[in-house]
Design a protein around this motif. Structure first.
Motif, PDB file in Angstrom:
ATOM      1  N   PRO A 160       0.805  -1.209   0.055  1.00  0.00           N
ATOM      2  CA  PRO A 160      -0.033   0.086   0.059  1.00  0.00           C
ATOM      3  C   PRO A 160       0.774   1.320   0.097  1.00  0.00           C
ATOM      4  CG  PRO A 160      -0.766  -1.620   1.836  1.00  0.00           C
ATOM      5  CD  PRO A 160       0.665  -2.098   1.113  1.00  0.00           C
ATOM      6  N   GLU A 161       0.313   2.350  -0.489  1.00  0.00           N
ATOM      7  CA  GLU A 161       0.963   3.485  -0.747  1.00  0.00           C
ATOM      8  C   GLU A 161       1.417   4.290   0.749  1.00  0.00           C
ATOM      9  OE1 GLU A 161      -1.050   6.567  -2.909  1.00  0.00           O
ATOM     10  OE2 GLU A 161      -1.403   5.242  -4.492  1.00  0.00           O
ATOM     11  N   GLY A 162       0.393   3.893   1.853  1.00  0.00           N
ATOM     12  CA  GLY A 162       0.720   4.432   2.987  1.00  0.00           C
ATOM     13  C   GLY A 162       1.953   3.487   3.784  1.00  0.00           C
ATOM     14  N   THR A 163       2.156   2.436   3.308  1.00  0.00           N
ATOM     15  CA  THR A 163       3.530   1.678   3.726  1.00  0.00           C
ATOM     16  C   THR A 163       4.615   2.248   3.212  1.00  0.00           C
ATOM     17  OG1 THR A 163       2.021  -0.319   4.121  1.00  0.00           O
ATOM     18  CG2 THR A 163       4.219  -0.779   3.967  1.00  0.00           C
ATOM     19  N   VAL A 164       4.507   2.426   1.801  1.00  0.00           N
ATOM     20  CA  VAL A 164       5.751   3.237   1.111  1.00  0.00           C
ATOM     21  C   VAL A 164       6.041   4.424   1.905  1.00  0.00           C
ATOM     22  CG1 VAL A 164       6.507   4.165  -0.973  1.00  0.00           C
ATOM     23  CG2 VAL A 164       5.234   1.998  -1.098  1.00  0.00           C
ATOM     24  N   LYS A 165       5.070   5.222   2.316  1.00  0.00           N
ATOM     25  CA  LYS A 165       5.376   6.663   2.857  1.00  0.00           C
ATOM     26  C   LYS A 165       6.056   6.317   4.216  1.00  0.00           C
ATOM     27  CE  LYS A 165       1.672   9.195   0.719  1.00  0.00           C
ATOM     28  NZ  LYS A 165       0.419   9.761   1.021  1.00  0.00           N
ATOM     29  N   SER A 166       5.448   5.466   5.194  1.00  0.00           N
ATOM     30  CA  SER A 166       6.141   5.199   6.185  1.00  0.00           C
ATOM     31  C   SER A 166       7.431   4.739   6.287  1.00  0.00           C
ATOM     32  CB  SER A 166       5.242   4.489   7.070  1.00  0.00           C
ATOM     33  OG  SER A 166       5.744   3.258   7.110  1.00  0.00           O
ATOM     34  N   ARG A 167       7.650   3.634   5.163  1.00  0.00           N
ATOM     35  CA  ARG A 167       9.082   3.100   5.018  1.00  0.00           C
ATOM     36  C   ARG A 167       9.946   4.174   4.653  1.00  0.00           C
ATOM     37  NH1 ARG A 167       8.097  -2.740   2.096  1.00  0.00           N
ATOM     38  NH2 ARG A 167       6.909  -3.587   4.021  1.00  0.00           N
ATOM     39  N   ILE A 168       9.771   5.026   3.653  1.00  0.00           N
ATOM     40  CA  ILE A 168      10.565   6.192   3.168  1.00  0.00           C
ATOM     41  C   ILE A 168      10.996   6.936   4.224  1.00  0.00           C
ATOM     42  CG2 ILE A 168      10.519   8.217   1.976  1.00  0.00           C
ATOM     43  CD1 ILE A 168       8.969   7.057  -0.110  1.00  0.00           C
ATOM     44  N   PHE A 169      10.011   7.409   5.370  1.00  0.00           N
ATOM     45  CA  PHE A 169      10.283   8.237   6.512  1.00  0.00           C
ATOM     46  C   PHE A 169      11.413   7.567   7.339  1.00  0.00           C
ATOM     47  CE2 PHE A 169       9.756   9.091  10.848  1.00  0.00           C
ATOM     48  CZ  PHE A 169       9.899  10.339  10.907  1.00  0.00           C
ATOM     49  N   TYR A 170      11.066   6.219   7.662  1.00  0.00           N
ATOM     50  CA  TYR A 170      12.151   5.645   8.579  1.00  0.00           C
ATOM     51  C   TYR A 170      13.225   4.873   7.844  1.00  0.00           C
ATOM     52  CZ  TYR A 170       8.279   5.331  12.145  1.00  0.00           C
ATOM     53  OH  TYR A 170       7.473   6.075  12.898  1.00  0.00           O
ATOM     54  N   ALA A 171      13.454   5.069   6.515  1.00  0.00           N
ATOM     55  CA  ALA A 171      14.441   4.604   5.817  1.00  0.00           C
ATOM     56  C   ALA A 171      15.514   5.816   5.933  1.00  0.00           C
ATOM     57  CB  ALA A 171      14.090   4.207   4.504  1.00  0.00           C
ATOM     58  N   LEU A 172      14.745   6.922   5.387  1.00  0.00           N
ATOM     59  CA  LEU A 172      15.618   8.065   5.342  1.00  0.00           C
ATOM     60  C   LEU A 172      16.287   8.335   6.850  1.00  0.00           C
ATOM     61  CD1 LEU A 172      13.800  10.358   3.061  1.00  0.00           C
ATOM     62  CD2 LEU A 172      15.808   9.097   2.530  1.00  0.00           C
ATOM     63  N   ARG A 173      15.395   8.179   7.950  1.00  0.00           N
ATOM     64  CA  ARG A 173      16.089   8.458   9.059  1.00  0.00           C
ATOM     65  C   ARG A 173      17.247   7.573   9.524  1.00  0.00           C
ATOM     66  NH1 ARG A 173      12.152   8.170  14.344  1.00  0.00           N
ATOM     67  NH2 ARG A 173      12.722   6.397  14.280  1.00  0.00           N
ATOM     68  N   SER A 174      17.117   6.297   9.346  1.00  0.00           N
ATOM     69  CA  SER A 174      18.084   5.266   9.395  1.00  0.00           C
ATOM     70  C   SER A 174      19.331   5.317   8.574  1.00  0.00           C
ATOM     71  CB  SER A 174      17.532   3.882   9.153  1.00  0.00           C
ATOM     72  OG  SER A 174      16.468   3.502   9.825  1.00  0.00           O
ATOM     73  N   LEU A 175      19.018   5.944   7.377  1.00  0.00           N
ATOM     74  CA  LEU A 175      20.130   6.124   6.476  1.00  0.00           C
ATOM     75  C   LEU A 175      21.020   7.506   7.154  1.00  0.00           C
ATOM     76  CD1 LEU A 175      21.646   5.546   3.689  1.00  0.00           C
ATOM     77  CD2 LEU A 175      19.887   7.268   2.643  1.00  0.00           C
ATOM     78  N   LYS A 176      20.308   8.377   7.381  1.00  0.00           N
ATOM     79  CA  LYS A 176      21.190   9.759   8.131  1.00  0.00           C
ATOM     80  C   LYS A 176      22.105   9.103   9.082  1.00  0.00           C
ATOM     81  CE  LYS A 176      20.150  13.972  10.105  1.00  0.00           C
ATOM     82  NZ  LYS A 176      19.245  14.888  10.913  1.00  0.00           N
ATOM     83  N   ILE A 177      21.449   8.409  10.081  1.00  0.00           N
ATOM     84  CA  ILE A 177      22.255   7.869  11.037  1.00  0.00           C
ATOM     85  C   ILE A 177      23.291   7.083  10.803  1.00  0.00           C
ATOM     86  CG2 ILE A 177      22.174   6.314  13.114  1.00  0.00           C
ATOM     87  CD1 ILE A 177      19.223   7.323  13.645  1.00  0.00           C
ATOM     88  N   ALA A 178      23.190   6.402   9.808  1.00  0.00           N
ATOM     89  CA  ALA A 178      24.193   5.526   9.247  1.00  0.00           C
ATOM     90  C   ALA A 178      25.240   6.337   8.551  1.00  0.00           C
ATOM     91  CB  ALA A 178      23.764   4.485   8.346  1.00  0.00           C
ATOM     92  N   LEU A 179      24.760   7.332   7.799  1.00  0.00           N
ATOM     93  CA  LEU A 179      25.833   8.451   7.082  1.00  0.00           C
ATOM     94  C   LEU A 179      26.509   9.255   8.116  1.00  0.00           C
ATOM     95  CD1 LEU A 179      23.776   9.552   4.026  1.00  0.00           C
ATOM     96  CD2 LEU A 179      25.731   8.173   3.982  1.00  0.00           C
ATOM     97  N   GLU A 180      26.143   9.508   9.104  1.00  0.00           N
ATOM     98  CA  GLU A 180      26.826  10.297  10.218  1.00  0.00           C
ATOM     99  C   GLU A 180      27.711   9.523  10.869  1.00  0.00           C
ATOM    100  OE1 GLU A 180      23.301  11.533  12.677  1.00  0.00           O
ATOM    101  OE2 GLU A 180      23.178  13.673  11.421  1.00  0.00           O
ATOM    102  N   GLU A 181      27.509   8.153  10.998  1.00  0.00           N
ATOM    103  CA  GLU A 181      28.419   7.355  11.853  1.00  0.00           C
ATOM    104  C   GLU A 181      29.692   7.263  10.741  1.00  0.00           C
ATOM    105  OE1 GLU A 181      26.304   3.561  12.178  1.00  0.00           O
ATOM    106  OE2 GLU A 181      25.244   4.437  13.993  1.00  0.00           O
ATOM    107  N   ARG A 182      29.557   7.458   9.541  1.00  0.00           N
ATOM    108  CA  ARG A 182      30.540   7.227   8.835  1.00  0.00           C
ATOM    109  C   ARG A 182      31.373   8.524   8.410  1.00  0.00           C
ATOM    110  NH1 ARG A 182      27.332   3.336   8.444  1.00  0.00           N
ATOM    111  NH2 ARG A 182      27.652   1.204   7.627  1.00  0.00           N
TER     112      ARG A 182
END
Length: 186
Positions: A160-182
């Motif tokens: 569902p579209e709502g699932t895509v939206k929520s996954r994008i939100f959490y994916a970007l947050r996780s990616l930001k943390i992973a990038l800051e660690e690097r």
């Protein structure tokens, strides 16, 4: 120096060898360069280098136009002064007409685009993408890397579209943390 030494009835091209031209310029310089330099120094506000350039240009113009110098009119100095004054005026007008020159030193302080920096950044992003979950990587790939809309990504992934939206939100947050660690902050 006599006025007749500077001016002849023949055009400069018929005067003969380069020796006559050389003597003309020497005579002009010897008899008029000093007083002309003093006059031009006053016009350019005491800038000796600029004044010397103007005097040199004036004498070159006198040499090029020796056939215009009139022996009957008396001294050539009024003609030289007029030419020098016009050169100074033209230089001033030219400097006012164009934008001021800037120093290139501040540009050297700016970092230049470097392919090595880009490659290292891409390596860090690729490594950081490996740190997020597979579901998060999929929605990032569909929306950001492939440029699909939320609806298109939902259709492609079968969620569902709502699932895509929520996954994008959490994916970007996780990616930001992973990038800051690097060490990637912007």
């Amino acid at each position: 120096m006599r006025q007749d030494d500077l001016v002849t009835d023949e055009p400069r091209s018929r005067r003969g060898a380069a020796g006559a031209d050389e003597e003309l310029i020497r005579a002009l310089y010897r008899d008029h360069a000093g007083p002309l330099l003093g006059f031009v120094l006053h016009l350019v506000g005491g800038d000796r280098q600029r004044a010397e350039d103007v005097v040199q240009e004036t004498l070159v113009r006198a040499w090029k136009h020796a056939d215009r110098l009139d022996a009957a009119a008396g001294s050539v100095r009024p003609w030289l002064v007029t030419v020098a004054r016009r050169i100074v005026i033209d230089d001033h007008r030219r400097s006012v007409a164009r934008p001021p020159e800037t120093d290139a030193a501040p540009l050297e302080l700016l970092p230049a685009a470097d392919e090595l920096d880009r490659a290292l950044r891409l390596m860090a992003i690729t490594d950081a993408l490996g740190a997020v979950t597979e579901a998060h990587r999929e929605v990032i790939a569909q929306t950001y890397l492939k440029g699909r809309t939320v609806a298109e990504a939902a259709a492609e992934l079968g969620i569902p579209e709502g699932t895509v939206k929520s996954r994008i939100f959490y994916a970007l947050r996780s990616l930001k943390i992973a990038l800051e660690e690097r060490g990637v902050t912007s």
